[in-house]
Design a protein around this motif. Structure first.
Motif, PDB file in Angstrom:
ATOM      1  N   ALA A  75     -29.571  55.793 -26.807  1.00 24.34           N
ATOM      2  CA  ALA A  75     -28.734  55.329 -27.914  1.00 24.34           C
ATOM      3  C   ALA A  75     -27.276  55.678 -27.664  1.00 24.34           C
ATOM      4  O   ALA A  75     -26.950  56.786 -27.244  1.00 24.34           O
ATOM      5  CB  ALA A  75     -29.197  55.952 -29.232  1.00 24.34           C
ATOM      6  N   GLY A  76     -26.386  54.710 -27.943  1.00 25.86           N
ATOM      7  CA  GLY A  76     -24.956  54.931 -27.778  1.00 25.86           C
ATOM      8  C   GLY A  76     -24.162  54.077 -28.744  1.00 25.86           C
ATOM      9  O   GLY A  76     -24.681  53.124 -29.331  1.00 25.86           O
ATOM     10  N   ASN A  77     -22.891  54.403 -28.911  1.00 26.82           N
ATOM     11  CA  ASN A  77     -21.991  53.626 -29.766  1.00 26.82           C
ATOM     12  C   ASN A  77     -20.846  53.052 -28.951  1.00 26.82           C
ATOM     13  O   ASN A  77     -20.492  53.577 -27.889  1.00 26.82           O
ATOM     14  CB  ASN A  77     -21.463  54.486 -30.917  1.00 26.82           C
ATOM     15  CG  ASN A  77     -22.409  54.512 -32.102  1.00 26.82           C
ATOM     16  OD1 ASN A  77     -23.061  53.508 -32.409  1.00 26.82           O
ATOM     17  ND2 ASN A  77     -22.526  55.655 -32.767  1.00 26.82           N
ATOM     18  N   HIS A  78     -20.241  51.991 -29.485  1.00 28.10           N
ATOM     19  CA  HIS A  78     -19.362  51.143 -28.691  1.00 28.10           C
ATOM     20  C   HIS A  78     -18.024  50.880 -29.371  1.00 28.10           C
ATOM     21  O   HIS A  78     -17.970  50.461 -30.532  1.00 28.10           O
ATOM     22  CB  HIS A  78     -20.057  49.808 -28.415  1.00 28.10           C
ATOM     23  CG  HIS A  78     -21.363  49.980 -27.720  1.00 28.10           C
ATOM     24  ND1 HIS A  78     -21.469  50.038 -26.349  1.00 28.10           N
ATOM     25  CD2 HIS A  78     -22.619  50.177 -28.201  1.00 28.10           C
ATOM     26  CE1 HIS A  78     -22.726  50.252 -26.016  1.00 28.10           C
ATOM     27  NE2 HIS A  78     -23.451  50.333 -27.133  1.00 28.10           N
ATOM     28  N   GLY A  79     -16.954  51.074 -28.596  1.00 27.10           N
ATOM     29  CA  GLY A  79     -15.612  50.827 -29.114  1.00 27.10           C
ATOM     30  C   GLY A  79     -15.332  49.374 -29.429  1.00 27.10           C
ATOM     31  O   GLY A  79     -14.445  49.076 -30.240  1.00 27.10           O
ATOM     32  N   ILE A  80     -16.095  48.470 -28.826  1.00 23.52           N
ATOM     33  CA  ILE A  80     -15.870  47.051 -29.087  1.00 23.52           C
ATOM     34  C   ILE A  80     -16.147  46.696 -30.541  1.00 23.52           C
ATOM     35  O   ILE A  80     -15.693  45.657 -31.040  1.00 23.52           O
ATOM     36  CB  ILE A  80     -16.734  46.182 -28.127  1.00 23.52           C
ATOM     37  CG1 ILE A  80     -16.197  44.755 -28.065  1.00 23.52           C
ATOM     38  CG2 ILE A  80     -18.193  46.207 -28.524  1.00 23.52           C
ATOM     39  CD1 ILE A  80     -14.790  44.656 -27.529  1.00 23.52           C
ATOM     40  N   CYS A  81     -16.846  47.573 -31.255  1.00 26.58           N
ATOM     41  CA  CYS A  81     -17.094  47.325 -32.676  1.00 26.58           C
ATOM     42  C   CYS A  81     -15.789  47.271 -33.465  1.00 26.58           C
ATOM     43  O   CYS A  81     -15.759  46.701 -34.563  1.00 26.58           O
ATOM     44  CB  CYS A  81     -18.006  48.402 -33.253  1.00 26.58           C
ATOM     45  SG  CYS A  81     -19.717  48.302 -32.648  1.00 26.58           S
ATOM     46  N   ALA A  82     -14.705  47.829 -32.931  1.00 29.15           N
ATOM     47  CA  ALA A  82     -13.401  47.731 -33.592  1.00 29.15           C
ATOM     48  C   ALA A  82     -12.933  46.294 -33.727  1.00 29.15           C
ATOM     49  O   ALA A  82     -12.081  45.987 -34.585  1.00 29.15           O
ATOM     50  CB  ALA A  82     -12.366  48.545 -32.820  1.00 29.15           C
ATOM     51  N   ARG A  83     -13.511  45.402 -32.923  1.00 34.76           N
ATOM     52  CA  ARG A  83     -13.147  43.981 -33.002  1.00 34.76           C
ATOM     53  C   ARG A  83     -13.995  43.214 -34.013  1.00 34.76           C
ATOM     54  O   ARG A  83     -13.891  41.993 -34.119  1.00 34.76           O
ATOM     55  CB  ARG A  83     -13.283  43.334 -31.616  1.00 34.76           C
ATOM     56  CG  ARG A  83     -12.278  43.828 -30.584  1.00 34.76           C
ATOM     57  CD  ARG A  83     -10.845  43.374 -30.868  1.00 34.76           C
ATOM     58  NE  ARG A  83     -10.749  41.936 -31.012  1.00 34.76           N
ATOM     59  CZ  ARG A  83     -10.507  41.092 -29.992  1.00 34.76           C
ATOM     60  NH1 ARG A  83     -10.333  41.575 -28.768  1.00 34.76           N
ATOM     61  NH2 ARG A  83     -10.425  39.799 -30.199  1.00 34.76           N
ATOM     62  N   GLY A  84     -14.866  43.893 -34.740  1.00 34.35           N
ATOM     63  CA  GLY A  84     -15.632  43.248 -35.798  1.00 34.35           C
ATOM     64  C   GLY A  84     -16.820  42.448 -35.336  1.00 34.35           C
ATOM     65  O   GLY A  84     -17.293  41.557 -36.059  1.00 34.35           O
ATOM     66  N   ASN A  86     -19.872  43.433 -34.983  1.00 40.82           N
ATOM     67  CA  ASN A  86     -21.149  43.947 -35.482  1.00 40.82           C
ATOM     68  C   ASN A  86     -21.264  43.759 -36.993  1.00 40.82           C
ATOM     69  O   ASN A  86     -20.400  44.215 -37.746  1.00 40.82           O
ATOM     70  CB  ASN A  86     -21.292  45.430 -35.137  1.00 40.82           C
ATOM     71  CG  ASN A  86     -20.049  46.242 -35.474  1.00 40.82           C
ATOM     72  OD1 ASN A  86     -18.956  45.896 -35.046  1.00 40.82           O
ATOM     73  ND2 ASN A  86     -20.207  47.310 -36.233  1.00 40.82           N
ATOM     74  N   PRO A  87     -22.320  43.098 -37.477  1.00 39.61           N
ATOM     75  CA  PRO A  87     -22.493  42.920 -38.915  1.00 39.61           C
ATOM     76  C   PRO A  87     -22.953  44.183 -39.631  1.00 39.61           C
ATOM     77  O   PRO A  87     -22.912  44.241 -40.859  1.00 39.61           O
ATOM     78  CB  PRO A  87     -23.536  41.807 -39.017  1.00 39.61           C
ATOM     79  CG  PRO A  87     -24.299  41.875 -37.738  1.00 39.61           C
ATOM     80  CD  PRO A  87     -23.315  42.341 -36.702  1.00 39.61           C
ATOM     81  N   PHE A  88     -23.399  45.189 -38.886  1.00 35.40           N
ATOM     82  CA  PHE A  88     -23.830  46.450 -39.480  1.00 35.40           C
ATOM     83  C   PHE A  88     -22.915  47.574 -38.992  1.00 35.40           C
ATOM     84  O   PHE A  88     -22.410  47.528 -37.863  1.00 35.40           O
ATOM     85  CB  PHE A  88     -25.285  46.770 -39.110  1.00 35.40           C
ATOM     86  CG  PHE A  88     -26.274  45.832 -39.729  1.00 35.40           C
ATOM     87  CD1 PHE A  88     -26.744  46.056 -41.012  1.00 35.40           C
ATOM     88  CD2 PHE A  88     -26.735  44.729 -39.024  1.00 35.40           C
ATOM     89  CE1 PHE A  88     -27.665  45.184 -41.585  1.00 35.40           C
ATOM     90  CE2 PHE A  88     -27.648  43.856 -39.585  1.00 35.40           C
ATOM     91  CZ  PHE A  88     -28.114  44.080 -40.879  1.00 35.40           C
ATOM     92  N   PRO A  89     -22.690  48.619 -39.800  1.00 36.73           N
ATOM     93  CA  PRO A  89     -21.799  49.712 -39.399  1.00 36.73           C
ATOM     94  C   PRO A  89     -22.409  50.559 -38.296  1.00 36.73           C
ATOM     95  O   PRO A  89     -23.640  50.635 -38.150  1.00 36.73           O
ATOM     96  CB  PRO A  89     -21.627  50.510 -40.685  1.00 36.73           C
ATOM     97  CG  PRO A  89     -22.869  50.233 -41.478  1.00 36.73           C
ATOM     98  CD  PRO A  89     -23.220  48.807 -41.173  1.00 36.73           C
ATOM     99  N   GLN A  90     -21.551  51.241 -37.536  1.00 36.63           N
ATOM    100  CA  GLN A  90     -22.027  52.042 -36.421  1.00 36.63           C
ATOM    101  C   GLN A  90     -22.883  53.232 -36.859  1.00 36.63           C
ATOM    102  O   GLN A  90     -23.652  53.767 -36.050  1.00 36.63           O
ATOM    103  CB  GLN A  90     -20.847  52.533 -35.583  1.00 36.63           C
ATOM    104  CG  GLN A  90     -20.266  51.435 -34.700  1.00 36.63           C
ATOM    105  CD  GLN A  90     -19.308  51.992 -33.670  1.00 36.63           C
ATOM    106  OE1 GLN A  90     -18.236  52.461 -34.010  1.00 36.63           O
ATOM    107  NE2 GLN A  90     -19.691  51.944 -32.410  1.00 36.63           N
ATOM    108  N   GLU A  91     -22.771  53.619 -38.107  1.00 40.32           N
ATOM    109  CA  GLU A  91     -23.612  54.710 -38.600  1.00 40.32           C
ATOM    110  C   GLU A  91     -25.094  54.404 -38.457  1.00 40.32           C
ATOM    111  O   GLU A  91     -25.938  55.310 -38.409  1.00 40.32           O
ATOM    112  CB  GLU A  91     -23.298  55.006 -40.071  1.00 40.32           C
ATOM    113  CG  GLU A  91     -21.944  55.646 -40.311  1.00 40.32           C
ATOM    114  CD  GLU A  91     -20.788  54.664 -40.304  1.00 40.32           C
ATOM    115  OE1 GLU A  91     -21.043  53.437 -40.140  1.00 40.32           O
ATOM    116  OE2 GLU A  91     -19.639  55.094 -40.461  1.00 40.32           O
ATOM    117  N   VAL A  92     -25.420  53.122 -38.387  1.00 40.79           N
ATOM    118  CA  VAL A  92     -26.821  52.718 -38.275  1.00 40.79           C
ATOM    119  C   VAL A  92     -27.444  53.251 -36.979  1.00 40.79           C
ATOM    120  O   VAL A  92     -28.641  53.541 -36.934  1.00 40.79           O
ATOM    121  CB  VAL A  92     -26.948  51.188 -38.374  1.00 40.79           C
ATOM    122  CG1 VAL A  92     -28.358  50.722 -38.012  1.00 40.79           C
ATOM    123  CG2 VAL A  92     -26.589  50.722 -39.780  1.00 40.79           C
TER     124      VAL A  92
END
Length: 338
Positions: A75-84, A86-92
């Motif tokens: 499991a990992g999180n991604h900086g590209i989420c700053a571009r919107g 992902n329909p769900f928040p990274q906390e998921v």
């Protein structure tokens, strides 16, 4: 063979391809001969026969078996989420990791049904990778660290490794890795992911194209630096470690298969010990499988991730070995025609 833990550059990792163990041809030949002697018409069990012979080659025996199956979900999180994207928040991501550990996810049930142990490995969830449209998602040191974590998670005693992933935003990363490895327009590789609508898919494609302008020269293992993420790099490390130990690997769907696209692009021999558990409903997966010349074990219109399709394929692999080892030969059964 040099261990991944001893390496300090991606060039060192790339050089491993020429040193990795290969499937044993004598064991494969003996397993195939056994298949031809079993009480059935030749090739009547189709892909099950191929799977048994595949396992024989990597275990160096004509009677391969599964004494321990290990599933790993990275499991990992991604900086590209700053571009919107992902329909769900990274906390998921962290919430789903907790769900895996408490036994409430689909992969928990499927591992229990298929007889696999499950471990979940989270990689710096509080520190997402960088936005790959602004700079490389990871440094070389970060990629190597994640690869080594993936390698260290592989038990030496396992007979087969089942791989999966979790990470909000990683369907965009998967499409970027696939496009970087095999070319084509980004729109050819993007899908719904965790619920994107048509506008969301268009945004993902545009974001990937923006990133490709910045990382046009990235190739092979350098794609992991360009686009990330940590869970993808960990999957690559686990695949290499498994190969060093002659452990066959079952890859999950689109995101997991795209995770190892940099390995394939670097040297396709890296994936000789890997099968793909299922063909995802994500539209890019069929294209990716064609490019990598991998046939899925199952096609069930799934697109969950987590290693779910790979865990299901483990059940098929177990069935293949039960037939291979348990069926009587024509001579043993005193049946004419053998």
């Amino acid at each position: 063979m040099t261990s991944l833990s001893d390496l300090s550059t991606l060039a060192d990792v790339a050089a491993l391809a020429a040193t990795l163990p290969e499937a044993d041809p004598a064991a494969r030949e003996a397993a195939d001969a056994r298949q031809m002697s079993l009480t059935k018409p030749p090739r009547a069990l189709g892909r099950l026969e191929d799977l048994a012979v595949f396992m024989a080659g990597w275990q160096k025996t004509d009677r391969p078996s599964i004494t321990q199956a290990q599933a790993l979900v990275f499991a990992g999180n991604h900086g590209i989420c700053a571009r919107g994207v992902n329909p769900f928040p990274q906390e998921v991501t962290a919430q789903m990791v907790a769900n895996f550990r408490s036994g409430g996810a689909a992969i928990n049930q499927l591992c229990r049904a298929s007889g696999a142990d499950l471990d979940v490995v989270e990689l710096d969830l509080d520190t997402p990778t960088a936005d790959f449209t602004a700079r490389p998602a990871m440094t070389e040191d970060e990629v190597l660290k994640a690869m080594k974590i993936g390698a260290a998670a592989v038990p030496a005693t396992t007979s087969v490794l089942v791989l999966g992933e979790m990470g909000i935003g990683n369907s965009t990363v998967a499409a970027a890795l696939a496009a970087g490895a095999f070319g084509g327009a980004a729109v050819d590789w993007v899908g719904r992911g965790t619920g994107s609508d048509a506008a969301g898919k268009a945004l993902k494609a545009q974001v990937i194209e923006d990133g490709r302008k910045l990382h046009a020269d990235a190739a092979g293992l350098a794609l992991l630096m360009a686009y990330g993420g940590r869970e993808q790099a960990a999957i690559c490390g686990a695949v290499i470690e498994a190969r060093a130990r002659r452990i066959p690997v079952i890859l999950d769907g689109y995101i997991c298969t795209a995770a190892v696209a940099p390995l394939f692009a670097q040297d396709k021999r890296f994936l000789d010990h890997c099968i793909v558990g299922h063909q995802s409903a994500e539209p890019g997966h069929a294209r990716l499988l064609d490019a990598m010349e991998k046939a899925p074990v199952l096609t069930l219109d799934m697109a969950l991730g987590e290693g779910s399709g790979a865990a299901l394929a483990l059940g098929v692999l177990r069935a293949a070995l039960e037939c291979h080892n348990g069926m009587a030969t024509f001579a043993e059964a005193q049946v004419s025609g053998g």
